[in-house]
Design a protein around this motif. Structure first.
Motif, PDB file in Angstrom:
ATOM      1  N   LEU A 127       0.833  -1.201   0.000  1.00 17.22           N
ATOM      2  CA  LEU A 127       0.000   0.000   0.000  1.00 17.22           C
ATOM      3  C   LEU A 127       0.871   1.255   0.000  1.00 17.22           C
ATOM      4  CD1 LEU A 127      -2.774   1.390   0.267  1.00 17.22           C
ATOM      5  CD2 LEU A 127      -2.526   1.177   2.757  1.00 17.22           C
ATOM      6  N   MET A 448      -8.748  -0.741   5.251  1.00 14.86           N
ATOM      7  CA  MET A 448      -7.345  -0.529   5.607  1.00 14.86           C
ATOM      8  C   MET A 448      -6.892  -1.439   6.740  1.00 14.86           C
ATOM      9  SD  MET A 448      -6.027   1.820   3.658  1.00 14.86           S
ATOM     10  CE  MET A 448      -6.523   3.136   2.551  1.00 14.86           C
ATOM     11  N   ALA A 457      -4.363   1.531  10.162  1.00 14.50           N
ATOM     12  CA  ALA A 457      -5.655   1.897   9.575  1.00 14.50           C
ATOM     13  C   ALA A 457      -6.130   3.226  10.135  1.00 14.50           C
ATOM     14  CB  ALA A 457      -6.693   0.814   9.860  1.00 14.50           C
TER      15      ALA A 457
END
Length: 628
Positions: A127, A448, A457
């Protein structure tokens, strides 16, 4: 002297020495100003990288993997050492760095990504890579996908070697000054017998209640989870004991796994310590930690109220009574050891109330834990203390590496304007609807956090989620608490539900069934954030008295209605009609928060009262029938 012999798990000497050094450094730094802020953060980062990679090196099975890890450790020492010696010059020439500066910056980025991958898997580093690379593509895309992109040199400087953002930005200080110390505290308390003490305390308090082991799992997981700060660790610690007990007395495997998973995950929102996400919130926002734990009191009580109701109804449905496995808790011994494990929490609360910094509070919490443990009859060994420090350092190092990785994402969102675009996008996608905006942010938190740490997250979603909510009229503290709450419960949300997966393995249960059942137990975790978004009194915020009373009654009743519907039992078995009416009651009371219509409040309570009266009548009929 071979220090590693003090560890029960035979941790290698190198890991033990580095872990102890890291723990000692952070302990001393809370009391003595050893160095300025930037070199302190760099020292923390260096310890994190070296300890994570060294831990992996001792577990490597092939020659080439050991050589590769040793090379990475040397690179870590070189790059961190370079920053340590030149940090003032690096700050002065930020965005105008030399070629060697930039090479060191790239090395630091790669090391952080690799250490994060080895600590938490691929999701977070992948990510981070996608987010960091996006501006270079996004600058050529049409609106609304277009964003600002800086030159490669400026990007590297911003992400690492400039020391102002990215790796050294606002996230790493949270790890160095807040999270690491309380992870250390939790590990030490656990090593000195805290987990067993709280499990025995839960047995003594809940063992004689309806559903014995189930109630014990809820209570012990709430207590243990508050000190470990990790839902996965909580399941492993308490679940290995409570799940077999629950199965033994008659709970189905999926029920045992669900109860333990939901209770363990809830430990992260349980004051007075809560989980690492709460410390992340304190570090990121500047909201005093005492205020955060105060805000968490009612939501935590509501959550465990719902979990307790599930256990109560499910155990009655399965005709499971109190715990009767023959093992009695020695109450006298429990009372003798009580001060050893309660004192640190008293110290934490007193010092927080007096206004001391979290670093100072953490230091004295750790010192009081050690000091009081020597007063009890069964004094800890040096091995127990060393084990606590080393295990805490190992856990904290992984979190520190991931915090640096999140810094890369946050810096990119800020630098490229992505954070602002997504924040505006949330307002646009919701069409101005506050409830839809909450739903979008909740979904992003789950997305997330479902496969990685709750802390990351929360950090990522708060960048764009909180500004969107505050612009729509939500208070700053409420907005952050909403995001934090959903980030915590993303770990329990299907289809990933990592906590339920661990519990299902321990219970030898079907994972999907366990995950769905865990959602029923933990329904409060998904409803309560919406409740306090509309009713700030649930966070001890000011609200009109009549509205506050209705909000509290509605929240308690709503969770009761949903659990009756999910389990299909109150005082006797519910038929389909009763379960449907209970479900409508729960929905009506939940909608009351969103629409603020008294009719929904009255309707919801009336439907719930109707179901309860039917159940009482049926119960009396069953009792009369049994007598006849």
């Amino acid at each position: 002297m071979d220090v590693s012999r003090f560890l029960k798990d035979k941790v290698p000497l190198s890991v033990t020495v580095v872990g102890l050094a890291m723990a000692c450094y952070h302990m001393v730094y809370t009391q003595v100003f050893l160095q300025a802020t930037k070199p302190h953060l760099n020292t923390h980062l260096g310890f994190c990288l070296v300890l994570v990679l060294l831990d992996q090196l001792t577990k490597a099975k092939t020659k080439w993997s050991r050589i590769w890890l040793l090379f990475l450790i040397l690179l870590s020492l070189l790059s961190v050492g370079y920053v340590q010696l030149n940090w003032q010059a690096l700050e002065e020439r930020a965005y105008f760095n030399t070629t060697f500066d930039l090479i060191i910056g790239v090395i630091l980025i790669v090391l952080v990504l690799e250490a994060t991958r080895r600590s938490f898997g691929l999701i977070l580093p992948v990510l981070a890579i996608v987010v960091v690379l996006y501006p270079f593509i996004g600058k050529s895309l049409p609106e609304p996908f277009r964003c600002t992109a800086y030159s490669l040199d400026q990007t590297i400087s911003n992400l690492s070697i400039g020391l102002a953002n990215g790796i050294y930005g606002i996230v790493l200080p949270t790890s160095a000054n807040y999270i690491f110390l309380f992870v250390l505290f939790g590990a030490l308390l656990q090593s000195l017998g805290g987990s067993r003490f709280f499990m025995l305390l839960a047995r003594a308090l809940a063992g004689r209640m309806q559903g014995g082991p189930g109630m014990m799992a809820v209570m012990s997981s709430a207590l243990v989870g508050s000190i470990t700060g990790s839902a996965a660790a909580n399941v492993a610690i308490t679940g290995s004991f409570t799940i077999p007990l629950m199965k033994k007395v008659g709970y189905k495997p999926e029920h045992a796994a669900a109860i333990e998973a939901a209770a363990s995950n809830g430990g992260q929102i349980m004051p007075p310590v809560m989980g690492i996400v709460a410390f992340g919130m304190a570090g990121l926002t500047g909201i005093p930690y005492l205020k955060i734990i105060t805000m968490a009191v009612i939501p935590a009580l509501l959550y465990f109220w719902a979990a307790g109701l599930y256990v109560r109804f499910r155990s009655a449905q399965l005709r499971i009574g109190a715990l009767s496995d023959g093992e009695e808790v020695d109450l006298k011994q429990l009372l003798i050891t009580l001060p050893s494990f309660v004192t640190p929490f008293v110290v934490i609360l007193i010092l927080l109330i007096k206004g001391y910094s979290v670093m100072y509070v953490a230091f004295w919490a750790i010192m009081s834990t050690i000091a009081v443990s020597f007063i009890q009859r069964d004094r800890p060994s040096l091995r127990d203390i060393v084990e606590g420090f080393v295990n805490g350092a190992r856990a904290g190092a992984g979190i520190g590496a991931s915090a640096a990785c999140v810094g890369l994402i946050m810096a990119t969102f800020t630098m490229s304007g992505l954070g602002v675009k997504i924040s505006i996008g949330i307002q646009s996608w919701s069409g101005g609807s506050f409830f839809l905006a909450l739903l979008i942010i909740a979904g992003l938190c789950v997305l997330m956090g479902c496969g990685g740490p709750s802390l990351t997250a929360y950090f990522i979603v708060s960048i764009f989620g909180v500004p969107a909510l505050t612009k729509m009229g939500m208070a700053f503290e409420q907005a952050h608490f909403f995001t934090m709450f959903f980030a915590v419960f993303a770990f329990l949300t299907p289809p990933v539900a990592v906590v339920a997966l661990i519990a299902a393995k321990l219970a030898e249960a079907d994972y999907i069934k366990a995950a769905i059942e865990a959602t029923k137990v933990a329904i409060g975790g998904f409803l309560i954030p919406f409740m306090f978004a509309y009713a700030p009194v649930l966070l001890f915020q000011q609200q009109e008295l009549s509205s506050a009373v209705m909000a509290i009654v509605a929240s308690v009743s709503c969770l009761l209605a949903f659990e009756i519907s999910f389990v299909g039992y109150f005082s006797s078995k519910c038929d389909f009609f009763e379960r449907f009416i209970a479900l409508m009651s729960g929905i009506s009371l939940f909608c009351f928060f969103i629409l603020n219509k008294q009719l929904l409040f009255i309707t919801g309570l009336s439907l719930l009262a109707f179901v309860i009266l039917i159940q009482i009548h049926k119960k009396k009929g069953l009792i009369r029938g049994a007598k006849d």
